[in-house]
Every structure is written in structure tokens, then in C-alpha cells.
Motif scaffolding. Structure first.
Motif, PDB file in Angstrom:
ATOM      1  N   ARG B  19       0.830  -1.216   0.000  1.00  0.00           N
ATOM      2  CA  ARG B  19       0.000   0.000   0.000  1.00  0.00           C
ATOM      3  C   ARG B  19       0.864   1.265   0.000  1.00  0.00           C
ATOM      4  O   ARG B  19       0.684   2.169  -0.820  1.00  0.00           O
ATOM      5  CB  ARG B  19      -0.929  -0.012   1.230  1.00  0.00           C
ATOM      6  CG  ARG B  19      -1.753   1.286   1.417  1.00  0.00           C
ATOM      7  CD  ARG B  19      -2.782   1.503   0.330  1.00  0.00           C
ATOM      8  NE  ARG B  19      -3.670   0.374   0.141  1.00  0.00           N
ATOM      9  CZ  ARG B  19      -4.781   0.149   0.869  1.00  0.00           C
ATOM     10  NH1 ARG B  19      -5.136   0.986   1.814  1.00  0.00           N
ATOM     11  NH2 ARG B  19      -5.534  -0.899   0.637  1.00  0.00           N
ATOM     12  N   GLY B  43      -5.343  -1.337  -3.188  1.00  0.00           N
ATOM     13  CA  GLY B  43      -6.707  -1.829  -3.058  1.00  0.00           C
ATOM     14  C   GLY B  43      -6.784  -3.339  -3.214  1.00  0.00           C
ATOM     15  O   GLY B  43      -7.735  -3.976  -2.772  1.00  0.00           O
ATOM     16  N   PHE B 240      -8.062   1.238  -6.517  1.00  0.00           N
ATOM     17  CA  PHE B 240      -8.162   2.604  -5.997  1.00  0.00           C
ATOM     18  C   PHE B 240      -7.789   3.638  -7.061  1.00  0.00           C
ATOM     19  O   PHE B 240      -8.413   4.676  -7.171  1.00  0.00           O
ATOM     20  CB  PHE B 240      -7.256   2.798  -4.777  1.00  0.00           C
ATOM     21  CG  PHE B 240      -7.706   2.055  -3.542  1.00  0.00           C
ATOM     22  CD1 PHE B 240      -8.968   1.459  -3.479  1.00  0.00           C
ATOM     23  CD2 PHE B 240      -6.870   1.974  -2.424  1.00  0.00           C
ATOM     24  CE1 PHE B 240      -9.379   0.789  -2.323  1.00  0.00           C
ATOM     25  CE2 PHE B 240      -7.287   1.318  -1.274  1.00  0.00           C
ATOM     26  CZ  PHE B 240      -8.534   0.709  -1.227  1.00  0.00           C
ATOM     27  N   ARG B 261     -11.924   3.304  -1.268  1.00  0.00           N
ATOM     28  CA  ARG B 261     -10.903   3.320  -0.223  1.00  0.00           C
ATOM     29  C   ARG B 261     -11.562   3.418   1.153  1.00  0.00           C
ATOM     30  O   ARG B 261     -11.093   2.820   2.123  1.00  0.00           O
ATOM     31  CB  ARG B 261      -9.965   4.505  -0.444  1.00  0.00           C
ATOM     32  CG  ARG B 261      -8.586   4.334   0.150  1.00  0.00           C
ATOM     33  CD  ARG B 261      -7.743   5.566  -0.061  1.00  0.00           C
ATOM     34  NE  ARG B 261      -6.942   5.538  -1.277  1.00  0.00           N
ATOM     35  CZ  ARG B 261      -5.628   5.222  -1.308  1.00  0.00           C
ATOM     36  NH1 ARG B 261      -5.002   4.937  -0.205  1.00  0.00           N
ATOM     37  NH2 ARG B 261      -4.981   5.233  -2.440  1.00  0.00           N
ATOM     38  N   ASP B 265     -11.617  -1.319   1.906  1.00  0.00           N
ATOM     39  CA  ASP B 265     -10.156  -1.288   2.080  1.00  0.00           C
ATOM     40  C   ASP B 265      -9.712  -2.554   2.806  1.00  0.00           C
ATOM     41  O   ASP B 265     -10.044  -2.770   3.975  1.00  0.00           O
ATOM     42  CB  ASP B 265      -9.771  -0.043   2.892  1.00  0.00           C
ATOM     43  CG  ASP B 265      -8.261   0.057   3.113  1.00  0.00           C
ATOM     44  OD1 ASP B 265      -7.542  -0.920   2.799  1.00  0.00           O
ATOM     45  OD2 ASP B 265      -7.804   1.105   3.593  1.00  0.00           O
TER      46      ASP B 265
END
Lengths: 343, 322, 371
Positions: B19, B43, B240, B261, B265
Motif C-alpha cells: 500500500r 486496493g 483505488f 478506499r 479497504d
């Protein structure tokens, strides 16, 4: 020494290497044959019978029949090559590259460079090319020029049984991607072939005959056509040096240039089509690197720029003949730089 | 098989690394210092992580053009990856591959693959390699919903069944094939069903639920290791960012990515679950967050400072040049 | 037709030779020719060399013209010890040509393939030439080739030397068409293989001629079982006190390509033009076979390890022949009567100056047989 056909020479190469290295496998359509059928297993042995009987010695774990899905078959071979095996992927006809080109072009050919030299892909794709079988447009093309144009691929084009065996063993032991092109019309051509395993380095041309007046560079089946022409020309006192490059990539430029520097005249014989082909490639290379030695223009004898026709009359006219090669040589013998500028 | 605390912390570290790596690349890319095309995995972390936490270096994976997450989950060096993105000599591929072709054969990472549908044939090849050599290794093919329509994919699914290969096909359905919706381009709307139709077990999971992915993957991988043949997993997931960095995303309703998001998530899901049932503590996870933030900072600083390849490197790693 | 008329025909130099081209006539019509004299120069795809007279007499007619290509066995010219008429010559030529095709076909059939014998579970390839008449019981001759060579090395010698006795030439293990799975390998193993070959042929005693490495093997044989050696002919021998040129050995082992090999082989001859395309190809074909690289390395190391015997081995009868221009093993400075230095020859005097070498060797064998 025993005389053996190209077919037998190729089979010996595959068998010797499969015995030598358990990581060597054969993958392809009907490489054994008979899976899921009512009859015998292993009787098909590939389109030309090269892998016939191998399943008895090596089993179906190493002689692997696949569905008729060339992308999966060649791509699988590429993936297996990148992860420890040395697959020989058998593509029955090079024309079928149309449905799986990506597996060579964008996948296998790229790994070594694209991954910064950290991948090896010891893949051999053995395939068949060429006209002469009345197989028409989708089963008769040469296409070796397409692969010669791809960096990361080595292209092997044997013209005789001795070379076929040594080059195939070299290909199997090579850590790069090798496309191995056999011309379908010369599988039964015989030559003296040792029983032992041996290798012929890539990028080493064979000087088929030595001569002083004209250099002929010919590929695959055309080596024999050109040799026939050379024998006929010899009777008229025209001495031909015939070069079989054996591999179009890497190409033994040095041998070709040396010969042209000696003869000053070059005829290239290529069963492929004329545009962006091997003949043009060699002609361009010589024009650039041995221009000083040329006494006359370079002549290319190729197939016409058409698909391969079906009707025997048309196909016979399509394939470059010894007569056409002879004509080209006689023509190049009459030409000179002066004559060109005057005409 | 439930993961122990140590394994869970490792999983969190992987997902968080992906991430932060991707969020940071999103920012760095705007500076113009990252050459070429970049496709971000943010994501979708739970899928790569949920699958790869069941694998060893001996197992192989084939990836996609959106491959950073697969690389990190498979154990590739994050700093070397960042250098590769910046086109530096010390990059994972010496600066010759870039974002779309990061590979690390020693980690069984057969490469991000910029040809949609590129990975399934290679993955079955790696699976064949394991089968022929008699190991218990497996191969995983990661593909998107877009690749699921490619002929290479269908051919590979069939081949894997025919040859009973230890291969797992993971379809990451993020809803988009570039700028076209999966609802449109997947004719049947049922990617997993297609795989099942070739004759292999198939599971559909929520791709933002790490635990669901991990459980399905463990079962499929176990089956492959036992020589019981291929399986497929379809994981519904969210993307995302755009298809590529710089994608204006006109095909998407405004703010959809941010909305996802907030609601879908996988990292938040993981945090909520592990903190909620008391297996992990906020202190432990916060410590990992801080550690990762520093790692990615360093990765960017070092990547920027690193040397570009020499022009002489142009002609290396190829057998001949003309 | 006069019975004394004899044909000069195209010899077969090596198994693969099928034809030869006339380069130059060395004798004029009317000239007297002794047995062993060079009559005409022929070129094959492998090498150029002189045709030696097998019978003496006067050269009556040159049948083949310069540049003409003839098959093995083809009629080059006609000799006779007596005076004969033109019509007799015409009749002889006509009769020869009438029968020739059949003869040539049979010859090819018989000699195109080497013979094989099992020695210590390894296959040894050899060729054998029987004497023309009545000398089948004479002490036979065994020819031992050099490093990386094979029986083809004796293409100019076998025919001439087989006038008086059976001649055998072997491919050493690891060479030519003999087995390549030789295991640990050195001069001692080659010596044992040569004795094994003689045993397999039922030969208790033989004349030995060894070239270069084969010379070292012949010396080892003579040292270990002197009673089995009727005489010793050494041509540019290794193991005779003269160092072997390491550059040549290393170059021979390293060369993989035509051009490199040609450069290496050129060192063998006083006249580098003798290195033909076929000769280079033949050596490369051998070198490409699996295992050969290791074989050459092992024997090469053995050869380079240094002199094994000192120059005067004390063995009699002996003939030592050396080319003055030898760049592989330089000739010693010797005035011994058994030593002959041949000018205009390199490391291959038996090819470059075949008739001279054949004459010396024939004399050696005759004297040894008589003594």
C-alpha cells in the motif's frame, strides 16, 4: 560412416540429449500421438515422425502430447524453460506461429534482457517450413526472416543431416531461445552422420563448395538448389563458392564478406518472400561492409511476393529453381560497375 | 489452517508495504522522475498477500502489468524494485525491465507481464517444470478480469486440466479491463464459472477479505502440492487508482476510487478483524506502519540517488548485437 | 597385346576420397620411372599429393590431361618395361576403360568403411591393406597416427608400404572412429590399446611406425615389449627428447571454428596451402564429438609433461625422420645414420614428402626382416 536422413539425425539428437539430461522434454501436438484413442500410443511421432517411439523410452512425463493450442504449448514451454527444464516444443508448421507469436516475441525472447540478465530460457521451438508439398498458403511459408528480426532469438536453418544433428544438440544445450527450422522437403536427404553426440557452434557458416567467380549464399533447401546450379555452371567454367550460413541469427557475416572479397560477386538464394527477408538482409550487410569488393550488383533469387499457391504448376513456379539460380549467376557474371552505370 | 500471530504480523507488513509503496509511487510519478507506464495495485493487496503467504521461493508466480503487489508479496527486495521503477542500474532488472517487467527468478517471481494474458501460459510451464522434476512445488497465474477473456487464458486452463498441472489460476476481478467495465467485457459475467467449465475446482472470494483469500488459496495450493491438479480462484476486488498513473478516469464516476478506499479497504478490514478479536494490538500494527513508512522513504531516497545504467549496458544480456 | 604394359591409376588416399584432379605431370613421355618415383601430382578435396610408381618402366602415354578429374582407380597413364607398339597401347587403354566401371564400384564397396575390432571393450577402428602378391606372410606393419589424427594421416603411405607386407593403421581410442569413452587416458593407455589391437589380429611381432604422439606410443611399446617390435620408424616423434610446442597443442584443443582450426593446422606443414577445407572440416567434425575435448586435454597434458625417453633410446633397428621445417616438434641436431632430416617438410613429412618417407621406411623394414 553411416548415412542417415535428416529425420533420423534429428531423432538421434533428441534421444541422445534426453538420455543425457533428464530436464530435456518434448512438448507438442502428436509428438507421441494416440492419447485418448482406441489404437496404439506413440505411433504418430510428430508431423514428420521425428519423435516416433520416444514415449516408449521416456514415458508420457517427458514426451508430452498437448491439445491443439499453440499459445499454451509454446508459452508453457517458455515458462518451463525459465524454471529449470529444457523443453523442445514441437510446432508442426511454422505457419502456426500466427496463433502463438506472442509466446516467442514478447515472452521467451525477452526474458534474459528484460530481466537484466537474471533469467535463462533454454527453449527450443522445432518447427517445419517451406513449400513443395502442395500444402498451399497456410502450411508452406518460410517465415524464418520474422524470427531473425527478433533480438533474443537464435534461428537455426540446417540444410543437411550432419548439420541437423549437431545444431539441434547445440540448440538443446543452449541457454537462449532457439527456433529450429526444418524444411519439409529435405527430411529424407541423407548424409554421413556420426552415431555419437556432437555440437556445431552457431554463427559458423559451412562453405559447401569453394570457388572463385561468384559467391552464392543460400539457406535451407536452397543450398541444394544452389549446389545443383553450381555443378552445372562448373561445366561452363564458372566457379561458384557456395555458403550455407546454417544459422541466420547469429549470422556468420565474416565468412560471407571474406568470400565476396575474393569473388566480387554475390547471388543470394532464399525461398522466402523478397521484402524484408533473409536475402535482403544479407545483401544489405554485404553492400555496407564489402562494397569495395563488389564488381557487380548483388542479385537476390527469392520466391515472388505472393502467398504460396496450391496448384502444382503455380507452386513449382513459385519455388526458386536451379535454373533461376544459374540464370542469376550468368547474369551477374556479365555485369560490372561500368555496365550498371551505363545502363 | 489458522495463521499464528507471527504470520499475521508478517502478512500485515506485506500488505502495508504494498500500500505505502503504491501510494508513494503515485506521488513520485507526478514529479516526472519515474519513466514510462506505471499501474498501481493499491486496493488489491489482500489477494497477492493472501495467495503468496502460502508459497515458498521454490514456487513460481506469473504476474500482470499491475505487478508491484505480486512482487512484494513474493518477497522481492522493495528497494531494488523502487530502483527499477526509476530506471537505475541497481534495480531488480538492472533498469532494463521497469515497472511492467519486474522479475526475480530467485524468488520464483517470473515477471510482471505487460501483455494482457501473458502469465497463464508461463505459469503452466512453471507448473509443468515442477511436475516433471518431481517436486511438490506449484505455480500461480495472476490475471485480471481483462486477461480472463484472452485465448491464452482459455488454452492454459484446458492444458492445466489435460496435463493435471500443479497450477492455481487467480483472477483478480477489479471491475475494469483498462477503461472498460467487466460487466461489459466478460460476456457471461462469471469468470470463475468459465474456469470451472474447463474441469477444475473453483472458488469465488471477496478479494478485500484477506482471510477469505488466504483460506481459498491454501486449499487450492494444497491440492496442487498433493498432485491433484489445477484450481481457480476468482476474487472480486477494487482498484483505488486509474488503469495507469495519469489516467484521467473519465470512464469512472468522480470520487469512486476514494469511496472504495473508504468502504472496501482490505487493510482496514484486516486491522478491524485482528484488533477486534484481540489477536493483534494497535501498538504492534502502528509499529509496523512506522517501520514501512521509513523503509519506503529510504527506498525513494536511495532510488533517486542511485546510478543510471552505463550506456555500455545497452548491449549486454543479449547473445549478439549487430 | 603386350603383357608388360601396366596402368598408372588414381590411388585412394583415405577412406573418403572418390576422385582426384590432375595438377601436374612430373614425368615426360619416354622417361624411365623407378618404383616409388613420383609421376604425377593429384589434388583431392582433402589434399594434394604425388602419385608414386608401383611398377617401373618407361612412361608410354599420359592418358589424363592437366585439370582433368578422374575417379579413384581411373587411368592416369601407361608404363611398360618393354617396347610396345601404339596399337598395343590403344588396345590396353580400351580394355582398361571397358572394365573400369565395374572395378571402381567394387573398390568403393570394399574400402569405403573402416573395419572395427573390440579391444578391452572399446571399439578400435582400423584399415588394412594387403600386399599385392605373395607377401601376405611377411612381418606386418602397424601405423600409429599423431595427436588428434586418424588413419587418414597415412593416405600417401599405406599403398606404397603394402607392396611388401600387410599394413594396418588404427584410430587410437578417443580418435577417429574409435570409441570416445576412454576414461583416464594417456600414452600408457594408447600403448596398451595398440598391443591389444595386435593381439586381436593375432600378430605377435610387427614393424611399428609412429608419427608424433604415435611415435611416443611406439617408443613406449618398444620399451615395454621389445620382442614384439621388428623395427621402429619414428616420424617427428614425441617422447624423443624434443619438447612439443605447447601453443600448437593448446591451439588445437581450443579451436572451435573453421578459421581458427585452419590457422592451427597450417603449423603442421611447411606449405600451409596444403590445409584444405575438407581437412579442416574433418578435424572439426572429430573435435565436436562429445568427450573429445576432454580426451585431447588429457593426452595433450601428457604430451606437454615433457620428454619421456632421451634421444638415444638404444632401440635398433630404427629410423627417425623429421621435417626440417617442423614447427610442432623441432628436429634434433643429430648426425646419427638412422636420422633423416627432410627439407621442405614440416611436422607431416609422411604427407608432404611421402615418397621419400616411404623409401626410408621400406628400406628399414627390409633390412630388419633380413637381419
Amino acid at each position: 560412416m553411416p548415412k542417415k536422413s535428416i529425420r533420423i539425425a534429428l531423432q538421434e539428437a533428441v534421444v541422445l540429449e534426453m538420455r543425457r539430461d533428464p530436464n530435456v522434454i518434448v512438448i507438442g501436438e502428436d509428438v507421441a500421438g494416440g492419447a485418448g484413442c482406441s489404437g496404439d500410443r506413440g505411433t504418430y511421432g510428430g508431423a514428420m515422425g521425428v519423435t516416433k517411439g520416444l514415449i516408449e523410452e521416456f514415458g508420457d512425463e517427458r514426451v508430452i502430447d498437448t491439445p491443439i493450442t499453440e499459445s499454451a504449448l509454446v508459452g508453457m514451454a517458455a515458462g518451463a524453460a525459465a524454471t529449470g527444464l529444457r523443453p523442445i516444443a514441437e510446432l508442426m508448421f511454422v505457419d502456426f506461429m500466427g496463433v502463438c507469436f506472442d509466446q516467442v516475441l514478447n515472452q521467451a525472447a525477452k526474458f534474459r534482457y528484460m530481466f537484466g540478465g537474471k533469467a535463462t530460457t533454454p527453449l527450443v521451438v522445432r518447427t517445419m517450413m517451406g513449400a513443395g508439398f502442395r500444402a498451399a498458403a497456410q502450411h508452406s511459408q518460410m517465415l524464418y526472416n520474422l524470427f531473425t528480426a527478433v533480438p533474443g532469438v537464435k534461428c537455426v536453418i540446417p540444410s543437411n543431416a550432419y548439420d541437423a544433428k549437431g545444431l539441434l544438440i547445440q540448440a538443446i544445450r543452449d541457454d537462449d531461445v532457439v527456433i529450429f527450422f526444418n524444411h519439409k522437403a529435405i527430411y529424407d536427404f541423407e548424409d554421413e552422420v556420426p552415431d555419437e553426440a556432437y555440437t556445431i557452434p552457431f554463427g559458423e557458416a559451412n562453405i559447401v563448395r569453394e570457388g572463385e567467380d561468384v559467391t552464392i549464399v543460400a539457406f535451407s533447401r536452397m543450398v541444394h538448389t544452389a549446389n545443383d546450379a553450381a555443378k552445372s555452371l562448373e561445366k561452363d567454367g564458372i566457379s561458384v563458392e557456395l555458403i550455407d550460413p546454417r544459422t541466420s541469427s547469429p549470422l556468420d557475416e565474416e565468412s560471407i564478406i571474406e568470400s565476396v572479397e575474393n569473388t566480387g560477386r554475390l547471388v543470394i538464394v532464399d525461398e522466402g518472400t523478397p521484402r524484408c527477408g533473409l536475402a535482403g538482409d544479407v545483401a544489405g550487410m554485404v553492400a555496407e561492409k564489402a562494397f569495395h569488393a563488389l564488381k557487380a550488383p548483388i542479385i537476390q533469387v527469392t520466391a515472388p511476393h505472393t502467398p504460396v499457391p496450391f496448384s502444382p504448376v503455380l507452386e513449382d513456379a513459385y519455388i526458386p529453381s536451379a535454373a533461376k539460380v544459374e540464370e542469376a549467376v550468368r547474369k551477374v557474371m556479365t555485369m560490372s560497375r561500368d555496365a550498371v552505370s551505363a545502363s | 489452517m489458522a495463521l499464528d500471530k507471527e504470520a499475521l504480523l508478517a502478512v500485515y507488513r506485506t500488505m502495508q508495504t504494498i500500500r505505502v509503496f503504491e501510494d508513494r509511487v503515485h506521488v513520485e510519478n507526478t514529479t516526472g522522475d519515474i519513466p514510462g507506464f506505471v499501474h498501481l495495485y493499491a486496493g488489491e493487496e489482500a489477494i497477492a498477500t493472501g495467495v503468496c503467504c502460502n508459497l515458498t521461493d521454490a514456487d513460481a508466480i506469473g504476474s500482470t502489468h499491475r505487478g508491484h503487489g505480486h512482487c512484494i508479496a513474493k518477497g522481492c527486495d522493495v528497494k531494488a524494485m523502487m530502483k527499477e521503477l526509476f530506471g537505475k542500474k541497481e534495480g531488480l532488472c538492472g533498469g532494463k525491465g521497469g515497472s511492467m517487467h519486474i522479475a526475480d527468478m530467485e524468488r520464483g517471481m517470473l515477471g510482471a507481464n505487460a501483455i494482457v494474458g501473458g502469465s497463464p501460459p508461463l505459469a503452466i510451464g512453471a507448473a509443468l517444470s515442477h511436475k516433471t522434476r518431481g517436486t511438490d512445488g506449484v505455480a500461480v497465474s495472476f490475471s485480471g478480469d481483462g486477461a480472463s477473456n484472452q485465448g491464452t487464458c482459455f488454452e492454459s486452463l484446458n492444458m492445466a486440466v489435460v496435463l493435471k498441472l500443479p497450477c492455481i489460476f487467480v483472477f483478480e476481478n477489479n471491475g475494469f479491463g483498462e477503461g472498460t467495465g467487466a460487466d461489459y467485457h466478460v460476456g457471461s459475467g462469471d469468470i470463475g464459472g468459465r474456469a470451472a467449465a474447463f474441469g477444475m475446482p473453483m472458488t469465488k472470494v471477496d478479494g478485500v477479505d484477506f482471510f477469505a483469500v488466504q483460506e481459498a488459496a491454501a486449499e487450492a495450493i494444497g491440492r496442487a502440492r498433493r498432485g491433484e491438479g489445477p484450481s481457480a480462484i476468482e476474487a472480486d476486488v477494487v482498484r483505488f487508482y486509474g488503469h495507469y498513473e495519469g489516467d484521467p478516469q473519465g470512464y469512472r464516476k468522480k470520487g469512486e476510487g476514494d469511496e472504495m478506499r473508504a468502504t472496501r479497504d482490505c487493510l482496514k478490514n484486516f486491522r478491524d478483524k485482528t484488533l477486534g478479536d484481540g489477536t493483534l494490538t494497535a501498538t504492534e500494527l502502528d509499529a509496523i506502519d512506522a517501520e514501512i513508512a521509513q523503509l519506503i522513504d529510504e527506498a525513494v531516497v536511495e532510488a533517486r540517488a542511485a546510478e543510471f545504467p552505463s550506456v555500455n549496458d545497452l548491449l549486454t544480456d543479449v547473445y549478439i548485437s549487430y | 597385346m603386350a603383357d608388360s604394359i601396366a596402368a598408372i591409376t588414381v590411388p585412394q588416399w583415405g577412406l573418403s576420397m572418390t576422385e582426384g584432379q590432375v595438377i601436374e605431370w612430373l614425368k615426360d613421355v619416354g622417361e624411365t620411372i623407378e618404383v616409388g618415383e613420383e609421376i604425377v601430382l593429384l589434388e583431392t578435396s582433402k589434399i594434394a599429393g604425388p602419385v608414386e610408381a608401383q611398377v617401373g618402366g618407361t612412361l608410354l602415354r599420359r592418358i589424363a590431361a592437366v585439370d582433368e578429374v578422374l575417379p579413384v582407380g581411373g587411368l592416369l597413364g601407361v608404363v611398360s618395361a618393354e617396347e610396345v607398339s601404339d596399337s598395343d597401347i590403344d588396345a590396353f587403354v580400351a580394355s582398361f576403360n571397358e572394365n573400369f566401371v565395374v572395378v571402381a564400384a567394387e573398390q568403393e564397396e570394399e574400402s569405403a568403411e573402416p573395419l572395427f575390432v573390440e579391444v578391452s571393450e572399446r571399439s578400435i577402428a582400423y584399415t588394412k591393406e594387403e600386399p599385392a602378391d605373395g607377401a601376405g606372410d611377411a612381418t606386418p606393419l602397424l601405423l600409429l597416427h599423431g595427436f588428434g589424427g586418424d588413419t587418414n594421416a597415412w593416405m600417401f603411405n599405406m599403398g606404397a608400404l603394402a607392396q611388401d607386407r600387410p599394413v594396418y593403421a588404427i584410430d587410437f581410442p578417443g580418435h577417429g572412429r574409435s570409441s570416445k569413452d576412454v576414461g583416464d587416458y594417456g600414452l600408457a593407455e594408447l600403448r596398451d590399446a595398440a598391443f591389444g589391437f595386435l593381439d586381436a589380429q593375432g600378430i605377435t611381432k610387427a614393424h611399428l611406425v609412429g608419427h608424433s604422439m604415435g611415435g611416443a606410443v611406439a617408443l613406449e611399446m618398444a620399451a615395454s615389449q621389445p620382442a614384439r617390435v621388428a623395427s621402429l620408424g619414428l616420424i617427428a616423434p614425441a617422447g624423443f627428447g624434443q619438447p612439443v610446442n605447447g601453443d600448437y597443442i593448446e591451439g588445437f584443443i581450443a579451436a572451435e571454428r573453421r578459421k581458427e582450426m585452419k590457422t592451427v593446422l597450417a603449423q603442421l606443414f611447411a606449405d600451409p596451402a596444403l590445409v584444405s577445407r575438407d581437412m579442416v572440416n574433418g578435424v572439426l567434425r572429430y573435435k565436436r564429438i562429445d568427450g573429445v575435448a576432454g580426451i585431447l586435454r588429457q593426452i595433450g597434458d601428457d604430451l606437454l609433461a615433457g620428454p619421456r625417453a632421451d634421444g638415444d633410446s638404444g632401440l635398433k633397428p630404427i629410423a627417425v625422420i623429421w621435417g626440417a621445417a617442423d614447427r610442432v616438434i623441432a628436429p634434433p641436431d643429430s648426425s646419427d645414420p638412422s636420422f633423416t632430416l627432410i627439407s621442405d617438410a614440416g611436422h607431416m613429412p609422411h604427407m608432404e614428402k611421402a615418397s621419400e618417407v616411404n623409401r626410408i621406411l621400406s628400406g628399414l623394414f627390409r633390412n630388419a626382416d633380413a637381419g
